[in-house]
Each structure stands twice: as C-alpha cells, then as structure tokens.
Design an enzyme around this catalytic site. Structure first.
Site, PDB file in Angstrom:
ATOM      1  N   GLY A  11       0.834  -1.209   0.000  1.00  0.00           N
ATOM      2  CA  GLY A  11       0.000   0.000   0.000  1.00  0.00           C
ATOM      3  C   GLY A  11       0.863   1.252   0.000  1.00  0.00           C
ATOM      4  O   GLY A  11       2.088   1.181  -0.159  1.00  0.00           O
ATOM      5  N   GLY A  37      -3.789  -2.018  -2.282  1.00  0.00           N
ATOM      6  CA  GLY A  37      -2.393  -1.803  -2.672  1.00  0.00           C
ATOM      7  C   GLY A  37      -2.158  -2.351  -4.076  1.00  0.00           C
ATOM      8  O   GLY A  37      -3.084  -2.827  -4.726  1.00  0.00           O
ATOM      9  N   SER A  75      -4.973  -2.636   6.243  1.00  0.00           N
ATOM     10  CA  SER A  75      -6.357  -2.223   6.517  1.00  0.00           C
ATOM     11  C   SER A  75      -6.787  -1.272   5.417  1.00  0.00           C
ATOM     12  O   SER A  75      -5.977  -0.432   4.997  1.00  0.00           O
ATOM     13  CB  SER A  75      -6.449  -1.477   7.857  1.00  0.00           C
ATOM     14  OG  SER A  75      -7.735  -0.891   7.998  1.00  0.00           O
ATOM     15  N   LYS A  91     -13.166  -6.848   9.992  1.00  0.00           N
ATOM     16  CA  LYS A  91     -12.466  -8.147  10.104  1.00  0.00           C
ATOM     17  C   LYS A  91     -10.958  -7.973  10.143  1.00  0.00           C
ATOM     18  O   LYS A  91     -10.257  -8.680  10.848  1.00  0.00           O
ATOM     19  CB  LYS A  91     -12.811  -9.035   8.898  1.00  0.00           C
ATOM     20  CG  LYS A  91     -14.120  -9.758   9.031  1.00  0.00           C
ATOM     21  CD  LYS A  91     -14.259 -10.721   7.878  1.00  0.00           C
ATOM     22  CE  LYS A  91     -15.661 -11.282   7.815  1.00  0.00           C
ATOM     23  NZ  LYS A  91     -15.920 -11.939   6.538  1.00  0.00           N
ATOM     24  N   LYS A 105       3.538 -13.383  18.968  1.00  0.00           N
ATOM     25  CA  LYS A 105       3.709 -14.185  20.185  1.00  0.00           C
ATOM     26  C   LYS A 105       4.601 -15.401  19.899  1.00  0.00           C
ATOM     27  O   LYS A 105       5.539 -15.698  20.634  1.00  0.00           O
ATOM     28  CB  LYS A 105       2.328 -14.632  20.676  1.00  0.00           C
ATOM     29  CG  LYS A 105       2.374 -15.379  21.981  1.00  0.00           C
ATOM     30  CD  LYS A 105       0.999 -15.807  22.413  1.00  0.00           C
ATOM     31  CE  LYS A 105       1.137 -16.788  23.575  1.00  0.00           C
ATOM     32  NZ  LYS A 105      -0.114 -17.459  23.885  1.00  0.00           N
ATOM     33  N   TYR A 145     -14.338   1.867  10.582  1.00  0.00           N
ATOM     34  CA  TYR A 145     -12.882   2.081  10.592  1.00  0.00           C
ATOM     35  C   TYR A 145     -12.430   2.483  11.997  1.00  0.00           C
ATOM     36  O   TYR A 145     -11.522   1.875  12.572  1.00  0.00           O
ATOM     37  CB  TYR A 145     -12.535   3.168   9.583  1.00  0.00           C
ATOM     38  CG  TYR A 145     -11.070   3.512   9.494  1.00  0.00           C
ATOM     39  CD1 TYR A 145     -10.150   2.602   8.976  1.00  0.00           C
ATOM     40  CD2 TYR A 145     -10.593   4.768   9.898  1.00  0.00           C
ATOM     41  CE1 TYR A 145      -8.798   2.924   8.867  1.00  0.00           C
ATOM     42  CE2 TYR A 145      -9.253   5.099   9.792  1.00  0.00           C
ATOM     43  CZ  TYR A 145      -8.365   4.181   9.274  1.00  0.00           C
ATOM     44  OH  TYR A 145      -7.028   4.511   9.169  1.00  0.00           O
ATOM     45  N   ARG A 186      -9.026  10.919  -0.528  1.00  0.00           N
ATOM     46  CA  ARG A 186      -8.387  11.731   0.508  1.00  0.00           C
ATOM     47  C   ARG A 186      -8.017  13.102  -0.081  1.00  0.00           C
ATOM     48  O   ARG A 186      -7.801  13.248  -1.292  1.00  0.00           O
ATOM     49  CB  ARG A 186      -7.182  10.996   1.091  1.00  0.00           C
ATOM     50  CG  ARG A 186      -7.658   9.765   1.873  1.00  0.00           C
ATOM     51  CD  ARG A 186      -6.562   9.084   2.647  1.00  0.00           C
ATOM     52  NE  ARG A 186      -5.955   7.975   1.935  1.00  0.00           N
ATOM     53  CZ  ARG A 186      -5.231   7.024   2.517  1.00  0.00           C
ATOM     54  NH1 ARG A 186      -5.045   7.030   3.801  1.00  0.00           N
ATOM     55  NH2 ARG A 186      -4.698   6.049   1.803  1.00  0.00           N
TER      56      ARG A 186
HETATM   57  P1  NAD Z   1      -3.430   1.707   1.723  1.00  0.00           P
HETATM   58  O1  NAD Z   1      -4.834   1.385   1.377  1.00  0.00           O
HETATM   59  O2  NAD Z   1      -2.577   2.329   0.661  1.00  0.00           O
HETATM   60  O3  NAD Z   1      -2.673   0.440   2.268  1.00  0.00           O
HETATM   61  C1  NAD Z   1      -3.304  -0.602   2.966  1.00  0.00           C
HETATM   62  C2  NAD Z   1      -2.715  -1.915   2.475  1.00  0.00           C
HETATM   63  O4  NAD Z   1      -3.302  -2.995   3.229  1.00  0.00           O
HETATM   64  C3  NAD Z   1      -3.017  -2.173   1.000  1.00  0.00           C
HETATM   65  O5  NAD Z   1      -1.852  -2.556   0.323  1.00  0.00           O
HETATM   66  C4  NAD Z   1      -4.036  -3.316   1.041  1.00  0.00           C
HETATM   67  O6  NAD Z   1      -4.017  -4.124  -0.114  1.00  0.00           O
HETATM   68  C5  NAD Z   1      -3.615  -4.044   2.310  1.00  0.00           C
HETATM   69  N1  NAD Z   1      -4.688  -4.857   2.900  1.00  0.00           N
HETATM   70  C6  NAD Z   1      -5.950  -4.455   3.190  1.00  0.00           C
HETATM   71  N2  NAD Z   1      -6.652  -5.486   3.712  1.00  0.00           N
HETATM   72  C7  NAD Z   1      -5.805  -6.556   3.751  1.00  0.00           C
HETATM   73  C8  NAD Z   1      -5.931  -7.904   4.189  1.00  0.00           C
HETATM   74  N3  NAD Z   1      -7.080  -8.381   4.671  1.00  0.00           N
HETATM   75  N4  NAD Z   1      -4.855  -8.721   4.086  1.00  0.00           N
HETATM   76  C9  NAD Z   1      -3.675  -8.263   3.579  1.00  0.00           C
HETATM   77  N5  NAD Z   1      -3.498  -6.997   3.164  1.00  0.00           N
HETATM   78  C10 NAD Z   1      -4.550  -6.154   3.247  1.00  0.00           C
HETATM   79  O7  NAD Z   1      -3.504   2.667   3.009  1.00  0.00           O
HETATM   80  P2  NAD Z   1      -2.352   3.472   3.759  1.00  0.00           P
HETATM   81  O8  NAD Z   1      -2.716   4.899   3.721  1.00  0.00           O
HETATM   82  O9  NAD Z   1      -1.022   3.037   3.299  1.00  0.00           O
HETATM   83  O10 NAD Z   1      -2.574   2.987   5.268  1.00  0.00           O
HETATM   84  C11 NAD Z   1      -1.763   1.994   5.866  1.00  0.00           C
HETATM   85  C12 NAD Z   1      -2.128   1.868   7.330  1.00  0.00           C
HETATM   86  O11 NAD Z   1      -1.880   3.093   8.003  1.00  0.00           O
HETATM   87  C13 NAD Z   1      -3.597   1.527   7.574  1.00  0.00           C
HETATM   88  O12 NAD Z   1      -3.674   0.630   8.664  1.00  0.00           O
HETATM   89  C14 NAD Z   1      -4.194   2.858   7.957  1.00  0.00           C
HETATM   90  O13 NAD Z   1      -5.315   2.699   8.784  1.00  0.00           O
HETATM   91  C15 NAD Z   1      -3.033   3.528   8.685  1.00  0.00           C
HETATM   92  N6  NAD Z   1      -3.164   4.994   8.627  1.00  0.00           N
HETATM   93  C16 NAD Z   1      -2.875   5.678   7.489  1.00  0.00           C
HETATM   94  C17 NAD Z   1      -3.009   7.054   7.470  1.00  0.00           C
HETATM   95  C18 NAD Z   1      -2.689   7.870   6.246  1.00  0.00           C
HETATM   96  O14 NAD Z   1      -2.822   9.102   6.287  1.00  0.00           O
HETATM   97  N7  NAD Z   1      -2.251   7.297   5.154  1.00  0.00           N
HETATM   98  C19 NAD Z   1      -3.455   7.735   8.617  1.00  0.00           C
HETATM   99  C20 NAD Z   1      -3.765   6.987   9.746  1.00  0.00           C
HETATM  100  C21 NAD Z   1      -3.595   5.614   9.754  1.00  0.00           C
END
Ligand code: NAD
Length: 315
Positions: A11, A37, A75, A91, A105, A145, A186
C-alpha cells in the site's frame, strides 16, 4: 540486520516503509492481498532481502523463520475504501490483528500496530494528546474504521498485558506522498489530481475544518523509531502544523501552478472539525519530529509520482 514483516506493505505507507527498512539493511517480508495496494508500488523493491506474500491476513497466517519486527499496517484506510468494504475493515482490525499478534507471540517479534488519529473521533480537545479517549460515533459510516482501530488497540494491549507480547501503538495522523491513489478520496491526492488538470478543487463544507499533513518520509522514519523503542503505550505520529482544507487547496494550486478555482460541496457525515496531533511524546520518547514543510512535501509528491500517476485513469 533484522527480519521485518510488513502487512499492507504493497500500500501507500507500507511500500515506503518497506523501502526504508531495506535501505537500512533489514530483510522484509511484505504480506498483502492487494485489496487497495498494488504490485506497482513495490516493483522497484526486487532484491534477495525482499519477499512478497500474497495473503489475506483475515485468514490464518504462517510465517516461516525468525521474525524480529512486525509492522501491522494492513487495513482499508481511506473513507471511500472502508465504506466500500465495511465488514472487511472490521475483520482486518479484529481477526487480522489477532492473527498477526499470534505470529508476534510465536516468533517473539516486537509488534507495531498502525492505528490512527480517527480513534479520537470528532475531538473536544485540541490538539489531541494520547491520553484523550476520543469522541467517536460507533454507528455512523466512519464507525467501521474508527472502531476497528480502537478494537485493534485494545487487543494489542491485551496481548501485551496478558500474553507478554512486546507491542507498540502508532496513532498516525493524515500522511501524504507518492503512491497515494488519485481516486482514493483523501484530500491531498484529490486536490493534486484536480489541480494538475486545471479542474476545480472540491472543498467540503466551507473548508474551515482543519487537518495536519505529514510527509510520508517523515512518517515512516517515525514508525521505525517507535518500533525500535521500548514504548508500549500509544504514540501520536504526525505533523503538528495545522491547515484548514481551504489553505491546503490554496497551497496545492500555488505549488502546481494550476489555474483552478475552488468550489464547495456538502460536508460528509461525522467529518471531524479539527485534527492536530500533540507530538510532545514522540519528541521526548523517540527524538522524532517531522522535517518536511507542506509546500516542499507537495512538490516532492508531484516530482516523485509524475503527473500521469497523480492524474490516474478515468479522470
Ligand atoms: P493503503 O490502502 O494504501 O494500504 C493498505 C494496504 O493494506 C493495502 O496494500 C491493502 O491491499 C492491504 N490490505 C488491506 N486489507 C488486507 C488484508 N485483509 N490482508 C492483507 N493486506 C490487506 O492505506 P495506507 O494509507 O497506506 O494505510 C496503511 C495503514 O496506516 C492503515 O492501517 C491505515 O489505517 C493507517 N493509517 C494511514 C493514514 C494515512 O494518512 N495514510 C493515517 C492513519 C492511519
């Protein structure tokens, strides 16, 4: 050299994290089901030290060999994604986090959960310190979320307190940079996509709601510093410079040289009115603070991504 598992490594944030970990000489196992991703995000990371596992972490995960760190980022993260995938989002926060804590663990790895400023909901305290418990609507469209992340934090602390797993919690505030998807909804990628086509920039409400925008290089540096510290309680990671959405739109127009105007659209449900991290704890515990100012970060994002990728298909 240590072995790091990065879930969500294909991602936006995850791919930048994999890149920096490899640069620092670590081995990286990237686990991702490519839901939001893409392989394009990690195609430049081909090396003997990098392994990709196409796996949905809501299913049982087995990882062979010693693991030193688990960065659990998988996520759906943008409102468009988690409202399209509400059950999957719950989930991944629950089963997915259980599975990865189980791996931590078993392997005795240090575990970092990528939590979010959204655990604070629509905050009554400004800026938000880590000891603020939040003001979240559990049943609104964002609840899937926000509550998934709150549950994941509770689960992480339970594994730490009851099972002795070495854990930490990063509360990430809005982050931007290359590899964000132009249509993920976003603010930064939306404004950049619109500006680079000289189209109107769509600001929600009157644009007076505030956000704080952290450049991705700063953020992933903070994630590694936190994982390599001995902190267990949540730590805010974000840029404490605060902007209204209108100011962000103006900065994007200025940096991109666009001839766009600004138009106003209805405010989404439960949109937080303010968002600004108190990063005192990160400064004190990790010696970390962001270095990239908004306009510089926006320029870097345009340079690294290229206009074509920021504009995307179907524009
Ligand atoms: P993103 O959507 O680009 O990346 C999320 C990645 O998780 C993707 O590659 C997706 O394919 C993978 N994924 C989703 N569900 C999955 C599953 N069940 N099994 C395996 N892979 C799975 O989002 P991001 O912006 O890179 O966010 C990454 C993390 O950071 C997330 O947990 C998000 O909540 C957290 N976050 C991001 C921001 C931000 O501003 N970008 C802010 C707060 C928190």
């Amino acid at each position: 050299m240590s072995t790091c598992v990065v879930t969500g490594g294909a991602g936006f944030l995850g791919s930048h994290l994999c890149e920096l970990l490899l640069e620092r000489g670590h081995q990286v196992i990237c686990v991702d089901n490519l839901e939001t991703g893409s392989l394009q995000n990690i195609e430049h990371l081909r090396s003997a030290e990098f392994r990709f596992m196409d796996h949905d972490i809501t299913e049982f995960v087995e990882i062979e060999g010693p693991v030193d760190f688990i960065y659990h980022l998988a996520s759906p993260a943008s409102p468009i994604d988690y409202q399209r995938l509400p059950l999957q989002t719950l989930k991944v926060g629950s089963y997915g986090t259980h599975h990865m804590l189980g791996v931590a663990k078993f392997t005795r790895a240090r575990f970092l959960i990528a939590s979010t400023s959204e655990v604070y909901g629509d905050p009554e305290i400004h800026p938000q310190p880590e000891d603020y418990w939040g003001n979240v609507n559990p049943i609104g469209p964002r609840g899937v979320y926000d509550e998934a992340k709150r549950y994941a934090e509770a689960l992480t602390m339970a594994y730490h307190r009851q099972q002795g797993v070495d854990t930490c919690i990063a509360r990430i505030f809005n982050t931007y940079g290359s590899r964000m998807r132009p249509h993920d909804g976003r603010a930064v990628p939306t404004f950049l996509r619109q500006a680079l086509q000289d189209k109107p920039l769509t600001v929600f409400g009157e644009g007076s709601q505030t956000r704080s925008f952290c450049y991705v290089d700063d953020l992933v540096r903070g994630l590694i510093a936190l994982a390599e510290s001995d902190a267990h309680l949540p730590v805010n990671l974000g840029n404490s410079d605060e902007y209204t959405l209108l100011q962000l739109a103006e900065a994007v127009i200025e940096v991109s040289g666009a001839r766009s105007e600004i138009v106003y659209e209805a405010l989404p449900v439960d949109d937080p009115k303010v968002r600004q991290p108190d990063i005192t704890k990160a400064r004190e515990l990790l010696g970390w603070e962001p270095q990239v100012e908004l306009r510089d970060g926006l320029r870097k994002t345009i340079d690294e991504s290229g206009v074509e990728r920021l504009v995307g298909a179907n524009s």
